[in-house]
Design a protein around this motif. Sequence first.
Motif, PDB file in Angstrom:
ATOM      1  N   TYR A   1      -4.802  -4.621  -2.655  1.00  0.00           N
ATOM      2  CA  TYR A   1      -4.517  -5.562  -1.553  1.00  0.00           C
ATOM      3  C   TYR A   1      -4.117  -4.810  -0.285  1.00  0.00           C
ATOM      4  O   TYR A   1      -3.573  -3.714  -0.364  1.00  0.00           O
ATOM      5  N   GLY A   2      -4.345  -5.427   0.838  1.00  0.00           N
ATOM      6  CA  GLY A   2      -3.862  -4.825   2.075  1.00  0.00           C
ATOM      7  C   GLY A   2      -4.171  -5.698   3.278  1.00  0.00           C
ATOM      8  O   GLY A   2      -4.893  -6.705   3.166  1.00  0.00           O
ATOM      9  N   THR A   3      -3.641  -5.289   4.427  1.00  0.00           N
ATOM     10  CA  THR A   3      -3.945  -6.003   5.671  1.00  0.00           C
ATOM     11  C   THR A   3      -5.229  -5.418   6.284  1.00  0.00           C
ATOM     12  O   THR A   3      -6.040  -6.125   6.841  1.00  0.00           O
TER      13      THR A   3
ATOM     14  N   HIS B   1      -8.901   2.258   9.096  1.00  0.00           N
ATOM     15  CA  HIS B   1      -8.819   3.699   9.345  1.00  0.00           C
ATOM     16  C   HIS B   1      -9.130   4.512   8.085  1.00  0.00           C
ATOM     17  O   HIS B   1      -9.337   3.929   7.007  1.00  0.00           O
TER      18      HIS B   1
ATOM     19  N   HIS C   1      -7.309   3.830   4.821  1.00  0.00           N
ATOM     20  CA  HIS C   1      -7.808   2.663   4.091  1.00  0.00           C
ATOM     21  C   HIS C   1      -9.060   3.040   3.288  1.00  0.00           C
ATOM     22  O   HIS C   1      -9.176   2.703   2.121  1.00  0.00           O
TER      23      HIS C   1
ATOM     24  N   ARG D   1     -10.859   5.710  -3.846  1.00  0.00           N
ATOM     25  CA  ARG D   1     -10.172   6.104  -5.077  1.00  0.00           C
ATOM     26  C   ARG D   1      -9.903   4.902  -5.985  1.00  0.00           C
ATOM     27  O   ARG D   1      -9.903   5.013  -7.202  1.00  0.00           O
TER      28      ARG D   1
ATOM     29  N   LYS E   1       5.161  -9.370   9.200  1.00  0.00           N
ATOM     30  CA  LYS E   1       4.313  -8.307   9.729  1.00  0.00           C
ATOM     31  C   LYS E   1       3.682  -8.841  11.007  1.00  0.00           C
ATOM     32  O   LYS E   1       2.692  -9.578  10.980  1.00  0.00           O
TER      33      LYS E   1
ATOM     34  N   VAL F   1      -2.294   0.344  -5.409  1.00  0.00           N
ATOM     35  CA  VAL F   1      -1.996   0.376  -3.967  1.00  0.00           C
ATOM     36  C   VAL F   1      -1.534   1.786  -3.629  1.00  0.00           C
ATOM     37  O   VAL F   1      -1.345   2.618  -4.528  1.00  0.00           O
TER      38      VAL F   1
ATOM     39  N   ASP G   1       3.094   4.366  -0.675  1.00  0.00           N
ATOM     40  CA  ASP G   1       4.220   3.828   0.109  1.00  0.00           C
ATOM     41  C   ASP G   1       4.860   2.644  -0.619  1.00  0.00           C
ATOM     42  O   ASP G   1       5.927   2.183  -0.246  1.00  0.00           O
ATOM     43  N   TRP G   2       4.185   2.158  -1.646  1.00  0.00           N
ATOM     44  CA  TRP G   2       4.696   0.984  -2.374  1.00  0.00           C
ATOM     45  C   TRP G   2       5.298   1.341  -3.735  1.00  0.00           C
ATOM     46  O   TRP G   2       5.586   0.439  -4.533  1.00  0.00           O
TER      47      TRP G   2
ATOM     48  N   THR H   1      -2.644   8.551   2.334  1.00  0.00           N
ATOM     49  CA  THR H   1      -3.180   9.565   3.254  1.00  0.00           C
ATOM     50  C   THR H   1      -2.140   9.836   4.344  1.00  0.00           C
ATOM     51  O   THR H   1      -1.690   8.888   4.993  1.00  0.00           O
TER      52      THR H   1
ATOM     53  N   ILE I   1      -1.525   8.772   9.146  1.00  0.00           N
ATOM     54  CA  ILE I   1      -2.329   7.693   9.735  1.00  0.00           C
ATOM     55  C   ILE I   1      -1.837   6.353   9.196  1.00  0.00           C
ATOM     56  O   ILE I   1      -1.508   6.233   8.024  1.00  0.00           O
TER      57      ILE I   1
ATOM     58  N   SER J   1      -1.957   1.799  10.375  1.00  0.00           N
ATOM     59  CA  SER J   1      -2.328   0.790  11.372  1.00  0.00           C
ATOM     60  C   SER J   1      -1.261   0.723  12.456  1.00  0.00           C
ATOM     61  O   SER J   1      -1.568   0.534  13.634  1.00  0.00           O
TER      62      SER J   1
HETATM   63  N1  CTP Z   1      -2.865   3.292   2.899  1.00  0.00           N
HETATM   64  C1  CTP Z   1      -3.048   4.638   2.526  1.00  0.00           C
HETATM   65  N2  CTP Z   1      -2.866   5.621   3.456  1.00  0.00           N
HETATM   66  C2  CTP Z   1      -2.521   5.318   4.722  1.00  0.00           C
HETATM   67  C3  CTP Z   1      -2.343   3.976   5.123  1.00  0.00           C
HETATM   68  C4  CTP Z   1      -2.535   2.968   4.173  1.00  0.00           C
HETATM   69  O1  CTP Z   1      -3.357   4.925   1.380  1.00  0.00           O
HETATM   70  N3  CTP Z   1      -2.341   6.300   5.583  1.00  0.00           N
HETATM   71  C5  CTP Z   1      -3.026   2.245   1.904  1.00  0.00           C
HETATM   72  C6  CTP Z   1      -1.766   1.415   1.694  1.00  0.00           C
HETATM   73  O2  CTP Z   1      -0.865   2.072   0.832  1.00  0.00           O
HETATM   74  C7  CTP Z   1      -2.329   0.145   1.079  1.00  0.00           C
HETATM   75  C8  CTP Z   1      -3.687   0.001   1.778  1.00  0.00           C
HETATM   76  O3  CTP Z   1      -3.986   1.305   2.341  1.00  0.00           O
HETATM   77  O4  CTP Z   1      -2.546   0.308  -0.304  1.00  0.00           O
HETATM   78  C9  CTP Z   1      -3.668  -1.034   2.862  1.00  0.00           C
HETATM   79  O5  CTP Z   1      -2.560  -0.718   3.699  1.00  0.00           O
HETATM   80  P1  CTP Z   1      -2.147  -1.478   5.019  1.00  0.00           P
HETATM   81  O6  CTP Z   1      -0.759  -1.923   4.884  1.00  0.00           O
HETATM   82  O7  CTP Z   1      -3.186  -2.471   5.380  1.00  0.00           O
HETATM   83  O8  CTP Z   1      -2.256  -0.242   6.065  1.00  0.00           O
HETATM   84  P2  CTP Z   1      -1.164   0.544   6.872  1.00  0.00           P
HETATM   85  O9  CTP Z   1      -1.864   1.559   7.712  1.00  0.00           O
HETATM   86  O10 CTP Z   1      -0.102   1.057   5.950  1.00  0.00           O
HETATM   87  O11 CTP Z   1      -0.613  -0.631   7.778  1.00  0.00           O
HETATM   88  P3  CTP Z   1       0.769  -0.797   8.576  1.00  0.00           P
HETATM   89  O12 CTP Z   1       0.957   0.436   9.402  1.00  0.00           O
HETATM   90  O13 CTP Z   1       0.563  -2.034   9.394  1.00  0.00           O
HETATM   91  O14 CTP Z   1       1.836  -0.985   7.533  1.00  0.00           O
END
Ligand code: CTP
Length: 449
Positions: free
Chosen positions: A7-9, A14, A17, A23, A46, A92, A95-96, A115, A118, A120
């Motif tokens: 799941y994600g936003t 980028h 994502h 993976r 958010k 996921v 970060d979670w 990653t 980087i 959003s």
């Molecule tokens: N994700 C990732 N590496 C990143 C950014 C996001 O692996 N550098 C992963 C998140 O852990 C999540 C998925 O991509 O499983 C979707 O994350 P999302 O929250 O949409 O992206 P973020 O860049 O983390 O958004 P925000 O900065 O708004 O929290």
Amino acid sequence: MKKVITYGTFDLFHKGHLSLLQRAKALGDYLIVGVTTDHFDEARGKVNVVNSVIERIESVKNTGLADEIIVEDHEGQKIEDIKKYGIDIFTVGSDWVGTFDYLNAFCKVVYLERTPDISSTMLRESRFQIVRMGIVGTGRIAPRFLSESKYVSGVSIVAAYNPEKESGQSFSKQYGIPIYDAEYEKFLDGVDGVYIASPNETHCEYAKMALEKGKHVLCEKPIAFSRKETVELYSLAREKQVVLYEAIKTAYCPGFQQLMNVAQSGKIGRICDVEACFSRLADPDSRERTDANYGGAFLEFAAYNLLPIFKLLGTDYKEVRIDSIYGENGIDLYTKVQLIYENGMGTAKCGVGVKSEGQLVIAGTQGYILAESPWWLTRKFQIRYEDPNVVDSYEPRFQGDGLRYEISGFISKINGVDHIGYKLTEKEAEAMAEITELFMEKRRSRKNA
Ligand code: CTP
């Protein structure tokens, strides 16, 4: 077949994502990607997401990695989906870690390394200019503005202004924000916008000076004490091409917006009467109870109470009647505003020295809506009908008390994305100023009599 879900936003899609989806896909044979709806993101606090849900789904689709895309729109949905789709692995980013361990009861949970460098949030901040905001007035609301602005990307609080040296200094010390106690113009030079939360009588002048210098303004209510001044401020903002918003946080509260939409959906028939009450027994030594010129119940609460009336019945009222109960010092302890429309009526009751039930009742030809105290935060409301056994209950979900949505909307508007213009229109702000003007005239003439 091994089924994987993530799941994600996926806002401003980028490489982080993409790497996560690659993976995730490699963990099994079939990948389902859940993309959050705009409303769900708003509900979980958010704010400032740039791409719409359609655009975000499109980005995921374009990777060619998802075998199926679903939308995520409520809390608790993950368990539902895992059961519904027969999921083997939930994954996921790291970060979670820990957050979704509870899903181990339903399937395997895998946290994939995030990653680095980087996100959003980073992209949103680099895409838009960071709006440097200054706070005018360092009273009760200023610390809340500071803490709520941390949830909004693209804004930085860089300075505060308070001509009262002592309280300004103590605010500055406590929150580490540079303070100006003189030279408002110099303070303005270092900011792109201001949040005005100074005493009521100073709002208009501070706003005007900021607008003249081409600064964006978010101004606590009342923005001014007359319709003329309010109209002038809005036209100055237009001329200078900057954003001006009156900060009535209820207007920006997702729960309140839902309440207004449900009221207008026809469920209670034609809306005939709107009655709103907001009262708080203020400390007898407080500004609200002692400042006979700019304190009192009306100036404290009328904007909140008039808001649902104007939203639901419009601003073209036929008659207005304002009655107050005054304290010995000339303060209005309680004020009732009654508005008569062609086909409806509205009542706004405000109290700082009289306590009443803080509720909003919207009466229609088929039923009524009852939003209990604190309706101005709108955490729940009900539709009731003639048949007492039929009740529709609503509990809108959102974070905080509306302030972060107000700040987020203001910042987005500065960046050219207007999600909030309709939440408090210029026309509504002007109508409020018109009533304020009548009230102030009445209070003044009573004092002079
Ligand atoms: N994700 C990732 N590496 C990143 C950014 C996001 O692996 N550098 C992963 C998140 O852990 C999540 C998925 O991509 O499983 C979707 O994350 P999302 O929250 O949409 O992206 P973020 O860049 O983390 O958004 P925000 O900065 O708004 O929290």
